[in-house]
Motif scaffolding. Sequence first.
Motif, PDB file in Angstrom:
ATOM      1  N   GLN A 214       0.947  -1.246   0.020  1.00  0.00           N
ATOM      2  CA  GLN A 214       0.137  -0.032  -0.089  1.00  0.00           C
ATOM      3  C   GLN A 214       0.959   1.282  -0.119  1.00  0.00           C
ATOM      4  O   GLN A 214       0.207   2.213  -0.030  1.00  0.00           O
ATOM      5  CB  GLN A 214      -0.862   0.067   1.156  1.00  0.00           C
ATOM      6  N   GLY A 215       2.168   1.152  -0.180  1.00  0.00           N
ATOM      7  CA  GLY A 215       3.047   2.229  -0.131  1.00  0.00           C
ATOM      8  C   GLY A 215       2.985   2.967  -1.138  1.00  0.00           C
ATOM      9  O   GLY A 215       2.642   2.486  -2.424  1.00  0.00           O
ATOM     10  N   SER A 216       3.603   4.205  -1.293  1.00  0.00           N
ATOM     11  CA  SER A 216       3.844   5.292  -2.521  1.00  0.00           C
ATOM     12  C   SER A 216       4.648   6.023  -2.439  1.00  0.00           C
ATOM     13  O   SER A 216       4.951   6.300  -1.329  1.00  0.00           O
ATOM     14  CB  SER A 216       2.345   6.004  -2.790  1.00  0.00           C
ATOM     15  N   VAL A 217       5.450   6.670  -3.396  1.00  0.00           N
ATOM     16  CA  VAL A 217       6.389   7.420  -3.668  1.00  0.00           C
ATOM     17  C   VAL A 217       6.047   8.770  -4.509  1.00  0.00           C
ATOM     18  O   VAL A 217       5.354   8.311  -5.541  1.00  0.00           O
ATOM     19  CB  VAL A 217       7.813   6.959  -3.768  1.00  0.00           C
ATOM     20  N   MET A 218       6.319  10.023  -4.139  1.00  0.00           N
ATOM     21  CA  MET A 218       5.556  10.970  -4.963  1.00  0.00           C
ATOM     22  C   MET A 218       6.622  12.179  -4.876  1.00  0.00           C
ATOM     23  O   MET A 218       7.210  12.447  -3.949  1.00  0.00           O
ATOM     24  CB  MET A 218       4.260  11.421  -4.288  1.00  0.00           C
ATOM     25  N   LEU A 219       6.609  12.819  -6.123  1.00  0.00           N
ATOM     26  CA  LEU A 219       7.673  14.218  -6.217  1.00  0.00           C
ATOM     27  C   LEU A 219       6.617  15.208  -6.324  1.00  0.00           C
ATOM     28  O   LEU A 219       5.818  15.201  -7.594  1.00  0.00           O
ATOM     29  CB  LEU A 219       8.619  14.168  -7.463  1.00  0.00           C
ATOM     30  N   VAL A 220       6.564  16.468  -5.790  1.00  0.00           N
ATOM     31  CA  VAL A 220       5.456  17.374  -5.862  1.00  0.00           C
ATOM     32  C   VAL A 220       6.420  18.541  -6.150  1.00  0.00           C
ATOM     33  O   VAL A 220       7.171  18.907  -5.380  1.00  0.00           O
ATOM     34  CB  VAL A 220       4.596  17.528  -4.719  1.00  0.00           C
ATOM     35  N   GLY A 221       5.960  19.605  -7.022  1.00  0.00           N
ATOM     36  CA  GLY A 221       6.376  21.012  -7.354  1.00  0.00           C
ATOM     37  C   GLY A 221       5.922  21.914  -6.096  1.00  0.00           C
ATOM     38  O   GLY A 221       4.753  21.971  -5.915  1.00  0.00           O
ATOM     39  N   THR A 222       6.633  22.518  -5.462  1.00  0.00           N
ATOM     40  CA  THR A 222       5.915  23.187  -4.307  1.00  0.00           C
ATOM     41  C   THR A 222       5.545  24.769  -4.954  1.00  0.00           C
ATOM     42  O   THR A 222       4.612  25.375  -4.292  1.00  0.00           O
ATOM     43  CB  THR A 222       7.116  23.912  -3.260  1.00  0.00           C
ATOM     44  N   ALA A 223       5.942  25.184  -6.135  1.00  0.00           N
ATOM     45  CA  ALA A 223       5.657  26.339  -6.810  1.00  0.00           C
ATOM     46  C   ALA A 223       4.198  25.954  -7.316  1.00  0.00           C
ATOM     47  O   ALA A 223       3.355  27.117  -7.117  1.00  0.00           O
ATOM     48  CB  ALA A 223       6.503  26.818  -7.676  1.00  0.00           C
ATOM     49  N   ASN A 224       3.837  25.013  -7.978  1.00  0.00           N
ATOM     50  CA  ASN A 224       2.581  24.721  -8.784  1.00  0.00           C
ATOM     51  C   ASN A 224       1.937  23.922  -7.951  1.00  0.00           C
ATOM     52  O   ASN A 224       0.730  23.472  -8.637  1.00  0.00           O
ATOM     53  CB  ASN A 224       2.844  24.493 -10.126  1.00  0.00           C
ATOM     54  N   ARG A 225       2.417  23.055  -7.046  1.00  0.00           N
ATOM     55  CA  ARG A 225       1.678  22.280  -6.302  1.00  0.00           C
ATOM     56  C   ARG A 225       0.976  20.979  -7.133  1.00  0.00           C
ATOM     57  O   ARG A 225       0.124  20.264  -6.918  1.00  0.00           O
ATOM     58  CB  ARG A 225       0.379  22.650  -5.633  1.00  0.00           C
ATOM     59  N   ALA A 226       1.978  20.683  -8.302  1.00  0.00           N
ATOM     60  CA  ALA A 226       1.510  19.537  -9.136  1.00  0.00           C
ATOM     61  C   ALA A 226       2.396  18.410  -8.768  1.00  0.00           C
ATOM     62  O   ALA A 226       3.342  18.420  -8.476  1.00  0.00           O
ATOM     63  CB  ALA A 226       1.922  20.140 -10.507  1.00  0.00           C
ATOM     64  N   VAL A 227       1.563  17.242  -9.094  1.00  0.00           N
ATOM     65  CA  VAL A 227       2.235  15.884  -8.842  1.00  0.00           C
ATOM     66  C   VAL A 227       3.244  15.793 -10.013  1.00  0.00           C
ATOM     67  O   VAL A 227       2.669  15.500 -11.121  1.00  0.00           O
ATOM     68  CB  VAL A 227       1.157  14.917  -8.620  1.00  0.00           C
ATOM     69  N   LEU A 228       4.565  15.840  -9.810  1.00  0.00           N
ATOM     70  CA  LEU A 228       5.526  15.490 -11.064  1.00  0.00           C
ATOM     71  C   LEU A 228       5.527  14.165 -11.396  1.00  0.00           C
ATOM     72  O   LEU A 228       5.834  13.573 -12.384  1.00  0.00           O
ATOM     73  CB  LEU A 228       6.747  16.406 -10.520  1.00  0.00           C
ATOM     74  N   ALA A 229       5.822  13.285 -10.189  1.00  0.00           N
ATOM     75  CA  ALA A 229       5.931  11.983 -10.521  1.00  0.00           C
ATOM     76  C   ALA A 229       5.162  11.243  -9.285  1.00  0.00           C
ATOM     77  O   ALA A 229       5.174  11.682  -8.038  1.00  0.00           O
ATOM     78  CB  ALA A 229       7.341  11.435 -10.560  1.00  0.00           C
ATOM     79  N   ARG A 230       4.785   9.960  -9.739  1.00  0.00           N
ATOM     80  CA  ARG A 230       4.280   9.046  -8.589  1.00  0.00           C
ATOM     81  C   ARG A 230       3.982   7.617  -8.605  1.00  0.00           C
ATOM     82  O   ARG A 230       4.185   7.335  -9.848  1.00  0.00           O
ATOM     83  CB  ARG A 230       2.698   9.484  -8.107  1.00  0.00           C
ATOM     84  N   ALA A 231       4.412   6.681  -7.848  1.00  0.00           N
ATOM     85  CA  ALA A 231       4.622   5.407  -8.021  1.00  0.00           C
ATOM     86  C   ALA A 231       3.852   4.654  -6.613  1.00  0.00           C
ATOM     87  O   ALA A 231       3.977   5.121  -5.804  1.00  0.00           O
ATOM     88  CB  ALA A 231       5.878   4.751  -8.251  1.00  0.00           C
ATOM     89  N   SER A 232       3.137   3.608  -7.082  1.00  0.00           N
ATOM     90  CA  SER A 232       2.286   3.000  -6.067  1.00  0.00           C
ATOM     91  C   SER A 232       2.182   1.681  -6.606  1.00  0.00           C
ATOM     92  O   SER A 232       1.878   1.141  -7.715  1.00  0.00           O
ATOM     93  CB  SER A 232       0.992   3.625  -5.482  1.00  0.00           C
ATOM     94  N   ALA A 233       2.292   0.561  -5.392  1.00  0.00           N
ATOM     95  CA  ALA A 233       1.791  -0.882  -5.981  1.00  0.00           C
ATOM     96  C   ALA A 233       0.251  -1.040  -5.930  1.00  0.00           C
ATOM     97  O   ALA A 233      -0.315  -2.006  -6.665  1.00  0.00           O
ATOM     98  CB  ALA A 233       2.333  -1.901  -5.016  1.00  0.00           C
ATOM     99  N   ILE A 234      -0.418  -0.029  -5.623  1.00  0.00           N
ATOM    100  CA  ILE A 234      -2.009  -0.315  -5.746  1.00  0.00           C
ATOM    101  C   ILE A 234      -2.468   0.372  -7.115  1.00  0.00           C
ATOM    102  O   ILE A 234      -2.254   1.564  -7.667  1.00  0.00           O
ATOM    103  CB  ILE A 234      -2.724   0.652  -4.606  1.00  0.00           C
ATOM    104  N   PRO A 235      -3.051  -0.543  -7.893  1.00  0.00           N
ATOM    105  CA  PRO A 235      -3.352   0.054  -9.262  1.00  0.00           C
ATOM    106  C   PRO A 235      -4.645   1.063  -9.222  1.00  0.00           C
ATOM    107  O   PRO A 235      -5.496   0.977  -8.281  1.00  0.00           O
ATOM    108  CB  PRO A 235      -4.029  -1.288 -10.131  1.00  0.00           C
ATOM    109  N   SER A 236      -4.405   2.086 -10.121  1.00  0.00           N
ATOM    110  CA  SER A 236      -5.706   3.102  -9.931  1.00  0.00           C
ATOM    111  C   SER A 236      -5.798   3.587 -11.505  1.00  0.00           C
ATOM    112  O   SER A 236      -4.974   3.302 -12.306  1.00  0.00           O
ATOM    113  CB  SER A 236      -5.103   4.242  -9.082  1.00  0.00           C
TER     114      SER A 236
END
Length: 714
Positions: A214-236
């Motif tokens: 259920q873990g996830s890893v994410m990279l977010v831009g602080t200026a635009n609050r956008a999710v730049l990259a994300r990975a998780s074992a849970i399919p969505s």
Amino acid sequence: MSAAAAGPEVSAPVTTPCRSFHALVILPLLVVALGAVLVGAGVWGVVHSLERERAEIVQAKEADAANLARAFEESIRQTVRRLDQALIHLRAEYAAAPDAFLVRAKDWQRSLYADLAFQVGVIGPDGRLRFSNLGVVPSPIDLNDREHFAVHRRSGEDALFISRPILGRMSGKWSIQFTRRIVQPDGSFGGVMVLSVNPADLTSFYGPAELGRQGSVMLVGTANRAVLARASAIPSDAAGVGRTLVDRPYLDPAGPANTIHYLASEVDDVVRIVAARRLRDYPLLAIVGLGWEELMAPYEERRRDVLTATAAAGGAGMAAILLIAWLIRMQIAQHRRLVEAQRQIADSEERWRLALEAVGDGVWDWNAATGEVFFSRGWKSMLGYGEDELANRLEEWETRVHPEDWAAAQADVRRHLDGTTPVYANEHRVRCKDGAYKWILDRGIVVRRGPDGKALRMVGTHTDITRRRQSEEALRGKTVELERSNAELEAFAYVASHDLRQPLRTINSYLALLQKDLDGTLEEETAEYIRFARDGAQRMDRLIVDLLEYSRVGRKTRPFALCAAAGIFATVRDNLSEAIAEASATLSIAEELPVLWGDENELERLFQNLIGNAVKYRVAGRPPEIRVAAAAEAEGWRFTVQDNGIGIAPEHFERIFGIFQRLHGRSEYDGTGIGLAVCKKIVEHHKGRIWVDSEPERGSTFHVLLPLPKADAP
């Protein structure tokens, strides 16, 4: 043990109806109330223990998430820095030779930057894609609407820009654009140098093995609050890349740089422990989330099992208490009936014998003069015989005692008859009707003697203790097996610890060679990494050495002998002379010191650890003052090691003697947290005690109580 003489008269106690009623009602109620309190206290203790265990697990998982986020942050920071360096390098090469740049950029992308970006591109000052290493641009591609171009065109700053994930018009792939402004020789805007990075490459640092299902890893831009990259074992349905986050507490610019939160994901609604770290020098957030339900699943399962078992045990306990209360009530009622019966037949010895049999033991009454014995119904039935199947002769008992037990039983009987022992008691085996043997606790006492002191009459009981003896035999077997298992485990730990040191030496040696060969050519940060690695290997080697020392206490030891405490402290002072001189410490040792009984090497390690700690844990700017004293007490010799160091808070008095228990970070005081555990183990090996009195910033006094030497010590 035979025909009984007349038994003693039994006078019936007088019991009033009022007293009998109170005993019949109040006593069972008191038993039920006390039992309910005990069961309730047990349930409360279990629930409290589970809550404490839960708090410890949550704290540990928060630390795990923070550590994972720290490593992910460092990886992203290094990757972004390399991308920025690559952009600067490519921009310089483009400015130097624009015509040859495309060919050279393709080579660099395949070699130097293959692990960073899949595309190297240049956008001209008119906003059109000049070229890409992915192939020949089929027709002018207009990129004026791209954010990464517009930012550089309107801003005169030469700074790295990181875009939202976009779908590339040349590559046809989703990518994050890392860009820098190209400056013409005259200082005007000359376009944009672009490195296109696959978002998945930035989040491949961890896999399911580290993050869980259920873990996830994410990279977010602080200026635009956008999710730049994300990975998780849970399919969505949507991975969440490119999404703009709202109401996320870690995006608060006024908040701390590193935070821990419990949040439900905006992508898959999974609740996670979220560790967020703001990257130094870059407008990015490195975020690692560990699934709350997955992390707590083992604890919740254990909690359910424990609560179920507790409920079952509580229910069984209350049922047992109610049964006991009922039995007490029945016993009281039975006692009332028995008293009433005794009133009616107070002069009957047979009634007295029946009362004894009511407790479940067999009763015998031996006329020593005639050899006749009365065996009660319970005595006979215990061996499987009916009322009329045994004669009232002593031989009925003598012929059934196991041959191996006969001599001891006869000797115990003789000692009591002679008056040597106040009662007769012996455990022996007696043959039953079916040929099997039962273990019997045979007890008796002489109730009448002649004028010459010779025993005339002896009465006693037989108690079946077969189950108890079987349990004792089983327990002895388990004890032997446990001792063997502990010995094997100690040997395994000792050998494994030795084998662990060899690869550590190899790692440290090669790191030292690498550091020596590359001295002067490495960046400061890389050199620092090597120093950290060497320091970690050395700390691990020291930890293994300390563990070996801990495992040797009480195992790798010499036979105890007399040893002079003065010689022990002289050796300790010599061993610590360099540390004492370096700290400008004062060590005062009492002149009158006793002779001890024990292992001299272990006692040297004990006091060297205590005095060495007094030197190490000192207050900055205050020279250590250490005083060693010894005093005789009823239990043995009590040594005190007193210092004026940093002291210990009372809540840590017990904790410090545990293995790996440290109260300070390695940056403040080095060590492995094993020294005081070794001290405690040495003292316990010598059958003594160790404790501490202390006050923070005022110093500590360690007390060691060692037994007196044996009287027959050579």
